[in-house]
Scaffold this motif. Sequence first.
Motif, PDB file in Angstrom:
ATOM      1  N   ALA A 217       7.237  -4.941   4.624  1.00  0.00           N
ATOM      2  CA  ALA A 217       6.108  -4.598   5.489  1.00  0.00           C
ATOM      3  C   ALA A 217       5.369  -3.372   4.970  1.00  0.00           C
ATOM      4  CB  ALA A 217       6.601  -4.373   6.920  1.00  0.00           C
ATOM      5  N   LEU A 218       6.104  -2.373   4.494  1.00  0.00           N
ATOM      6  CA  LEU A 218       5.438  -1.183   3.958  1.00  0.00           C
ATOM      7  C   LEU A 218       4.628  -1.536   2.712  1.00  0.00           C
ATOM      8  CD1 LEU A 218       4.908   1.832   4.119  1.00  0.00           C
ATOM      9  CD2 LEU A 218       6.954   2.194   2.723  1.00  0.00           C
ATOM     10  N   ARG A 234       3.303   9.293   4.504  1.00  0.00           N
ATOM     11  CA  ARG A 234       4.045  10.504   4.857  1.00  0.00           C
ATOM     12  C   ARG A 234       5.349  10.178   5.583  1.00  0.00           C
ATOM     13  NH1 ARG A 234       1.357  12.008   1.483  1.00  0.00           N
ATOM     14  NH2 ARG A 234      -0.336  13.525   1.493  1.00  0.00           N
ATOM     15  N   ALA A 235       5.300   9.171   6.441  1.00  0.00           N
ATOM     16  CA  ALA A 235       6.501   8.764   7.186  1.00  0.00           C
ATOM     17  C   ALA A 235       6.314   7.323   7.633  1.00  0.00           C
ATOM     18  CB  ALA A 235       6.736   9.674   8.388  1.00  0.00           C
ATOM     19  N   TYR A 236       7.446   6.688   7.937  1.00  0.00           N
ATOM     20  CA  TYR A 236       7.427   5.258   8.281  1.00  0.00           C
ATOM     21  C   TYR A 236       8.601   4.990   9.205  1.00  0.00           C
ATOM     22  CZ  TYR A 236       7.828   0.162   7.279  1.00  0.00           C
ATOM     23  OH  TYR A 236       7.924  -1.210   7.361  1.00  0.00           O
ATOM     24  N   ARG A 237       8.311   4.478  10.396  1.00  0.00           N
ATOM     25  CA  ARG A 237       9.388   4.194  11.347  1.00  0.00           C
ATOM     26  C   ARG A 237       9.240   2.784  11.892  1.00  0.00           C
ATOM     27  NH1 ARG A 237       6.315   7.489  15.399  1.00  0.00           N
ATOM     28  NH2 ARG A 237       5.632   6.028  17.039  1.00  0.00           N
ATOM     29  N   THR A 238      10.379   2.207  12.291  1.00  0.00           N
ATOM     30  CA  THR A 238      10.369   0.879  12.892  1.00  0.00           C
ATOM     31  C   THR A 238      11.566   0.703  13.799  1.00  0.00           C
ATOM     32  OG1 THR A 238       9.988  -1.466  12.393  1.00  0.00           O
ATOM     33  CG2 THR A 238      11.761  -0.394  11.195  1.00  0.00           C
ATOM     34  N   GLN A 257      -5.173   3.313  12.681  1.00  0.00           N
ATOM     35  CA  GLN A 257      -5.246   4.305  13.738  1.00  0.00           C
ATOM     36  C   GLN A 257      -5.411   5.675  13.102  1.00  0.00           C
ATOM     37  OE1 GLN A 257      -1.544   3.593  15.993  1.00  0.00           O
ATOM     38  NE2 GLN A 257      -2.757   2.490  17.513  1.00  0.00           N
ATOM     39  N   ASP A 258      -5.736   6.679  13.944  1.00  0.00           N
ATOM     40  CA  ASP A 258      -5.919   8.023  13.408  1.00  0.00           C
ATOM     41  C   ASP A 258      -4.661   8.521  12.707  1.00  0.00           C
ATOM     42  OD1 ASP A 258      -8.486   8.080  14.353  1.00  0.00           O
ATOM     43  OD2 ASP A 258      -7.998   9.191  16.190  1.00  0.00           O
ATOM     44  N   GLU A 282       2.792   6.506   8.947  1.00  0.00           N
ATOM     45  CA  GLU A 282       1.994   7.724   9.050  1.00  0.00           C
ATOM     46  C   GLU A 282       1.453   8.070   7.669  1.00  0.00           C
ATOM     47  OE1 GLU A 282       4.074  10.898  11.134  1.00  0.00           O
ATOM     48  OE2 GLU A 282       5.397   9.384  12.020  1.00  0.00           O
ATOM     49  N   THR A 283       0.147   8.322   7.607  1.00  0.00           N
ATOM     50  CA  THR A 283      -0.487   8.570   6.323  1.00  0.00           C
ATOM     51  C   THR A 283      -1.168   9.926   6.295  1.00  0.00           C
ATOM     52  OG1 THR A 283      -2.526   7.464   7.055  1.00  0.00           O
ATOM     53  CG2 THR A 283      -0.872   6.108   5.935  1.00  0.00           C
TER      54      THR A 283
END
Length: 284
Positions: A217-218, A234-238, A257-258, A282-283
């Motif tokens: 998915a990433l 920057r970060a990635y959660r699921t 999204q922002d 998160e980017t």
Amino acid sequence: MPIDAGRATAAEPRTAEIAWDHKDVQLYHLGIGAGIPATDPDELRYTLESRLHVLPSFATVAGAGMGMMGGLAAPGVDIDLTAVLHGGQRVEVHRPIPVKGRARTTSRVAAVYDKGKAAVLVLRSEAADDDGPLWTSDAEVYVRGEGGFGGERGPSVRTEPPARAPDRTVERHVREDQALLYRLSGDWNPLHADPEFAELAGFDRPILHGLCTYGMALKAVADTLLDGEVARVRAYRTRFAGVVYPGETLRIRMWRQDAGVRLTATAADRGDAPVLADTLVETG
């Protein structure tokens, strides 16, 4: 109780030295479906050593995933591994992961939550090299039958996808051999390879690793909404909401999204059964 929450969270972190090079990165990328088409310039960024960049989710397998195993071996944690489910994952990268590196990892139980019928362990692994911190990885592990000890229930990160059409929807086929390839990066659980073991665990056949789906998915987000610039992550959660079987097709819906990219992943072959939920890239 097999889990002593106070002892587990107070224990000294376990440390280990890990190393990786381009072969480990390439193997991981192939395990999450990179390299199709094999000569596509965008895919060569994942497969050809002279062009290689590192998808941040590689942090979950660097050093063969020893961070998570170190947490499960912490003092105060004495559990039946057949009762363990990987419930969620978050990776924060402090700077781009190098193609070749050595790092020191520290692993600990950051929290123990009481969900009633289950306990949730938050297993935190932090990696740093001579230049400073590289990543922080949090694995949320459900342990069935270990709840009800009167502890904190823990935070809720449940979120609904935006109430509008996704900005992008892509489908990614899961090859029949993909779990067999992915497990070479370090997760040797027979649930993902042995049909008899999978049947004992209640599945018709071996299932795909949740962290393989996480990486797939990433990669889809990076390739479609980030112009292939993995360093923007920057970060990635699921939260792992369901299983995927090799041979199925993932349907990944993405919303800008922002804060970054919100996504869901479903099993297209089974009526869009949920696979990944509460998921945010998160980017920066």
